[in-house]
Structure formats: structure tokens, C-alpha cells
Design an enzyme around this catalytic site. Structure first.
Site, PDB file in Angstrom:
ATOM      1  N   GLY A  97       0.687  -1.136   0.132  1.00 46.34           N
ATOM      2  CA  GLY A  97      -0.043   0.048  -0.047  1.00 46.34           C
ATOM      3  C   GLY A  97       0.442   1.794  -0.013  1.00 46.34           C
ATOM      4  N   LEU A 128       1.067  -0.553   7.173  1.00 43.36           N
ATOM      5  CA  LEU A 128       0.779   0.006   6.084  1.00 43.36           C
ATOM      6  C   LEU A 128       2.378   1.232   6.009  1.00 43.36           C
ATOM      7  CD1 LEU A 128      -2.992   0.501   4.867  1.00 43.36           C
ATOM      8  CD2 LEU A 128      -1.518  -1.179   4.012  1.00 43.36           C
ATOM      9  N   CYS A 133      -7.757  -1.947   5.078  1.00 47.05           N
ATOM     10  CA  CYS A 133      -7.196  -2.512   5.877  1.00 47.05           C
ATOM     11  C   CYS A 133      -7.462  -2.945   6.926  1.00 47.05           C
ATOM     12  CB  CYS A 133      -5.887  -1.716   6.081  1.00 47.05           C
ATOM     13  SG  CYS A 133      -4.507  -2.048   6.685  1.00 47.05           S
ATOM     14  N   THR A 164      -7.200  -9.352   5.215  1.00 44.67           N
ATOM     15  CA  THR A 164      -7.260 -10.225   6.264  1.00 44.67           C
ATOM     16  C   THR A 164      -8.595 -10.150   6.774  1.00 44.67           C
ATOM     17  OG1 THR A 164      -6.034  -8.366   6.973  1.00 44.67           O
ATOM     18  CG2 THR A 164      -4.971  -9.861   6.136  1.00 44.67           C
ATOM     19  N   GLY A 181      -3.440 -16.444   5.299  1.00 43.46           N
ATOM     20  CA  GLY A 181      -2.782 -18.161   5.728  1.00 43.46           C
ATOM     21  C   GLY A 181      -3.664 -19.314   5.354  1.00 43.46           C
ATOM     22  N   GLY A 188      -0.337 -14.358  -1.298  1.00 40.24           N
ATOM     23  CA  GLY A 188       0.315 -13.653  -0.598  1.00 40.24           C
ATOM     24  C   GLY A 188       1.199 -13.881   1.043  1.00 40.24           C
TER      25      GLY A 188
END
Lengths: 262, 316
Positions: free
Chosen positions: B60, B87, B143, B206, B230, B278
Site C-alpha cells: 500500500g 501499511l 486494511c 485479512t 494464510g 500473499g
């Protein structure tokens, strides 16, 4: 392209103090490229433990690396179960090691470690004594010391401190250095942050600087995630920047670290 | 289902595979990109040729430098990880002078991920990126680690629409809106941004999570909460891609716990047009190209010659 992962074979893995293990790995490429103050990332066989475990390099011997690690959680618990012949996935050595060019033959160095920060001092002591530098090691523990004999064998004059007072000096490494009036041409350290902070203040008062290996919880270990940062004040511009411990460190000059960064 | 997609029954070779996808008018050579926040041009390119990827998505970038959150920023969880990096980035000026030329040396598409606290901040960054070689922009309205903004825009359909409208009015470059899973209905948000002209959506960011160290009686992360990613989040991500596919017509970049080529195929079947890698890349830097190879192997085994055939093979 740079190689990242390699396979390592366990040659030995033994308990050397309470919850402290010493593991020797055969890993030619990694060992040949390793420098004192670097670390390797070890990957767990239990895939629910997703992230690699960064472990400092204690000793480099030809095609072999020796790591000394604390058993502090599930990952290092898994590591402690490995035995002769086990294969594991490991990264190549990561990070910048200590800069040994700051001292010359005939000069002296103080290497200072606390707890599980003591292991990298062994290869450091060896590398320094090889250069003809007189090394004094000051190591502190909560209770049970380890790596004393290997440090002496590597050529260090050894001072030991314990918080409990059960071995050596009763107190911390800074108090011990003060009492013994220990000084040197160059200073190197590895240990928990509060120790590094106190030590840096102490050394700066002597108008000297110190190379410290910072500890921080890491994600990737190669600089992509920006998880492990410490605040560094740029000497020229005076600006504060957050640098990556894994990639830009783990060794920084004590005088550059901003200890009270928000 | 093995090989029934390949009527000739002739062995499929690598050169028979056509992995190209078109995302909002931009052709990618394959459907793999990096997930924002897990890719760093200099660090990642040490381990593989960025030109092998369909696109790379940067960390970002904001209009001014951000210093991010205090440490610890990372905590492992069962089959996943929490991060609260916040970020950290050197700002759009440094991004334009350093990151863009570095990535442009490679034959891949460049997606700049844009972060902001306020509508004005998003707009300023998008305007500055407008005259650069960036191929697409991904607007991070999701975010969970940045206070006052970020996720604030992503959890409210009206605000998500407002950001989309504002940035669309400033640039002709394709706009991807990155969506948060921390909402009751992700489809509603997707529809709202599509209605305001979003060229594509990417999901999921996330999941908001937390870990407490019960021996110390404090949270593991200094920020207290962080974003979960994950393999443990993958089923949630697949379900959300599937829901959003039914709600919008614009392309979807799917992400969330992709570790293998078959995981990537799962997202394509759920309705994604491309996928982002990711957390896997944090564990293994070469994961994006390893997953690309895995996808090719899967396609050859299954008799698929292009990406659309994978998508069509899902019997919903």
C-alpha cells in the site's frame, strides 16, 4: 537468482541447559556463506506452524553450522525432538552480521550477551581472535549459564553474571562491567532489548559505540513483510526511519537506535 | 473428471497452455499476481524473475510516508498468521521515483495498491499515480490495521461507493477495489462499488483477529488486533469469491490462503478471474512462481488448456 531454501541434515541436537538446545547441522552451501551475527530461518514439519523460526548462528565449522536455541514454544519444541539424520528445511543465512573491520590486530573487543543472545558471541569471538584481537566476553543469564567452555576455548576472557546469583556475579552485565571497569576498543552485543538499551547508554557514556544485534518478532525473514522493524535515527539527516531487523540488521549501531520510539 | 476436458486425449504440453487472462482490459500473461503487503520489489526479485508473473501488486502506498504500527507486528496462529504492520510505506513520491522504475524493468503488469485515511488522501495518491507507468490501481478500503479510515470505507456500502466514484473521476487507469471480509454481506459492497464504475474487485483482505498470550496476560500484537491470513482463512475466501461472483459482472481477483496450484484453481472455479499470492510468499519467497507451475501441472493433468476451461468445469 539468489537461493533461499536449502536442506540441512541434523548431526546432533542436545540439551545444554534448562530449555536450551545445541543443534549441529550439515548444510554445505549455507555454512560456506555464513558470517558471524547472521541467522537462519528453520521451517517446521508441523505445517500448522506456518512461519519459519529465526535462529542465530552460534558456530560455523566448514560444512556445518551449530545453532543454540531456547525452547520457548511449539516450534522450538518440535526442533528439540530432532535427532541424528533428520532432514529439515532451512533458509540460507540471512541478515548482515557484525562488522569486524572496525577493529584491528592488537586491539581489544568486548563481546556482551544476555540469555539466548549469548550464542552468536561464540563465532564472533572466534572470528575476532583469529584476527589477533583480544576478546573479553561478558555473559549474563537469569540462572543457568551455558556456552562458557566453548567461549573460553575460542579465546575469550570470560565474565559471567546471573540475576539469581547462583553463578558468577550477582546482577546484570552492565553492573558487572562497571565493577570490573571493563573497557575495549570495540563493543559487540546480543540480548534482550532492555539489556541492549542499558548497555548502549553505558557504552555511549564512555564515548564509544557498540554493535548490537536487535531482536524482534519476524514474519518472512527476508524483508518483504516489514513485520520486524526498529526505529533508527539517520546519522546524517537526523531523520527517524523504521528499518527491517531481518534485512537491514539484525546488527545496528547502538547510537543509531531510537529506544523510546512510539 | 480427469482428462474428459481434452477430447483428443493427446498429452497436453506446456506450450499448449494458454494462461492469459484479461482483467479490466489489461492482459496478464497468466492469472497470478502478488498480494499487497507481502511483496517487495527489491526483496522478492532477488529470488525469482518478476516477469514470470501476470502482474505484481505493490505494498500500500499513501500520499505521505507512513511509519506503521509499533512492534510486535506479527503473530503466528494455527495454520495462519496475524499481522498489524499498519501499511508502513515511504509515500507516493518515493514510490514513483524508486518502485515504479524498478518493477517496470520486468515484463509484467504493475498494480499499485493505494492506501489512505480519508477520501482526500486516496484522491491525492491516485492523482499522483495517474501520470505514471502504473498499469492498474488497487484501492485498499479494507486494511484492518489502520485507524480512521482504511476499513472504515470498506465496511459501509455508501462510503465504498463514494471512494470508488471519487477515484474513478480522477483517472482512466483501471481501478480495482480491494474488499474486506469483515462485513455482513460482501456482495452488497461489491455491488455498490461496481455501480460506481469499479473495473474489478479483489478479495479477501485479512480477517480481523486477535491473540492473547495467557502466560503474560497481554495481546501478542502491540496493536492488540491484526489481520488473519494464510491457509486457515481459505474456505472463507473461497465462499466470498463465490458469493461476489453471483453479485457482480466485473472481474474478481481472488486471494486468501492460496498455497498451491490447486488452491489457485479452487478460486478460479469459485468465480475468480485471477488470483493473488500473499502469506505463502512470506513463507517461501518463490511461492508465486511455484504456484504458477503447480497450476500448469494441474491443468495438464486435468486436460485444461486455458483458464476459462477451469472456470467452466465448476458444476454449481
Amino acid at each position: 537468482m539468489e537461493k533461499y531454501r536449502v536442506e540441512a541434515r541434523v548431526l546432533s541436537n542436545e540439551c545444554i541447559a534448562k530449555d536450551v538446545y545445541q543443534m549441529t547441522l550439515e548444510c554445505v552451501d549455507a555454512a560456506l556463506s555464513a558470517k558471524c551475527g547472521q541467522f537462519v530461518n528453520l521451517y517446521m514439519k508441523n505445517e500448522s506452524l506456518l512461519l519459519p523460526r529465526p535462529i542465530s548462528i552460534c558456530w560455523i565449522d566448514g560444512a556445518k553450522l551449530t545453532l543454540v536455541y531456547g525452547m520457548v514454544g511449539k516450534g522450538t519444541e518440535e526442533l528439540s525432538t530432532y535427532g541424528f539424520g533428520d532432514l529439515l528445511q532451512m533458509s540460507m543465512p540471512r541478515g548482515n552480521g557484525y562488522d569486524l573491520e572496525v577493529v584491528k590486530e592488537g586491539q581489544s573487543a568486548l563481546v556482551i550477551g544476555g540469555g539466548i543472545g549469548v550464542p552468536p558471541l561464540l563465532e564472533l569471538t572466534y572470528a575476532l581472535t583469529q584476527k589477533g584481537i583480544k576478546v573479553t566476553a561478558v555473559i549474563g543469564f537469569q540462572e543457568e549459564p551455558f556456552l562458557m567452555k566453548p567461549l573460553i576455548k575460542a579465546g575469550a576472557d570470560l565474565y559471567v553474571a546471573t540475576d539469581s546469583g547462583t553463578s558468577g556475579f550477582h546482577g546484570n552485565v552492565v553492573d558487572l562491567m562497571e565493577q570490573e571497569k571493563l573497557t575495549a576498543d570495540a563493543y559487540f552485543a546480543c540480548g534482550p532489548k532492555p539489556m541492549l538499551n542499558a548497555l548502549t547508554n553505558f557504552v555511549l557514556q564512555q564515548k564509544k559505540d557498540i554493535q548490537i544485534s536487535m531482536e524482534e518478532r519476524m514474519g518472512c525473514g527476508y524483508g518483504a513483510c516489514v513485520g520486524c522493524v526498529c526505529t533508527i535515527r539517520d546519522k546524517e539527516s537526523g531523520l527517524e526511519v523504521r528499518k527491517k531487523v531481518c534485512k537491514d540488521g539484525p546488527v545496528f549501531w547502538g547510537s543509531e537506535v531510537v529506544w523510546d520510539a512510539k | 473428471m480427469q482428462n474428459n476436458n481434452n477430447p483428443s486425449n493427446k498429452e497436453i504440453e506446456n506450450e499448449d497452455l494458454d494462461l492469459r487472462v484479461k482483467i479490466a482490459g489489461v492482459e496478464w500473461k497468466n492469472p497470478i499476481t502478488t498480494a499487497s503487503g507481502t511483496f517487495s520489489a527489491k526483496e522478492s526479485s532477488a529470488f525469482y524473475d518478476l516477469g514470470k508473473l501476470g502482474a505484481v501488486t505493490t505494498k500500500g502506498v499513501s500520499d505521505v510516508p507512513w511509519s506503521g504500527n509499533p512492534t510486535p507486528r506479527i503473530a503466528e496462529t494455527y495454520g495462519g498468521m496475524l499481522n498489524a504492520v499498519g501499511l508502513q510505506n515511504p509515500g507516493v513520491e518515493a514510490f514513483i521515483s524508486e518502485e515504479i522504475p524498478y518493477i517496470k524493468k520486468y515484463d509484467t503488469k504493475l498494480i499499485a495498491n493505494v492506501a489512505g485515511h480519508t477520501l482526500e488522501e486516496y484522491c491525492r495518491t491516485v492523482e499522483k499515480l495517474n501520470d505514471t507507468d502504473v498499469d492498474m490501481m488497487e484501492i485498499n478500503i479494507s486494511c484492518p490495521n489502520v485507524k480512521e479510515g482504511g476499513i472504515g470505507f470498506g465496511t459501509d456500502a455508501k462510503m465504498a461507493a463514494e471512494v470508488t466514484k471519487a477515484v474513478k473521476s480522477l483517472t482512466k487507469k483501471p481501478i480495482i477495489i480491494k474488499l474486506t471480509p469483515n462485513v455482513t454481506s460482501i456482495s452488497e459492497i461489491a455491488k455498490a462499488v461496481e455501480a460506481e464504475g469499479a473495473d474489478a474487485v479483489s478479495l479477501i483482505n485479512t480477517l480481523l483477529g486477535m491473540r492473547i498470550d495467557v502466560r503474560r496476560g497481554r495481546t501478542v500484537l502491540a496493536n492488540k488486533t491484526g489481520g488473519l491470513s494464510g491457509p486457515s482463512v481459505k474456505p472463507v475466501a473461497v465462499r466470498m469469491v463465490y458469493e461476489v461472483r453471483k453479485a457482480v459482472r466485473i472481474p474478481i481477483i481472488g486471494l486468501g490462503g492460496i498455497m498451491t496450484g490447486e488452491d489457485a484453481a479452487e478460486f478460479l472455479m469459485a468465480g475468480a478471474n485471477a488470483v493473488a499470492i500473499g502469506t505463502a510468499a512470506l513463507i517461501n519467497p518463490t511461492a508465486p512462481i511455484d504456484i504458477l507451475e503447480g497450476l500448469k501441472t494441474y491443468m495438464k493433468e486435468m486436460g485444461f488448456q486455458n483458464i476459462q476451461q477451469i472456470q467452466n468445469a465448476f458444476c454449481d
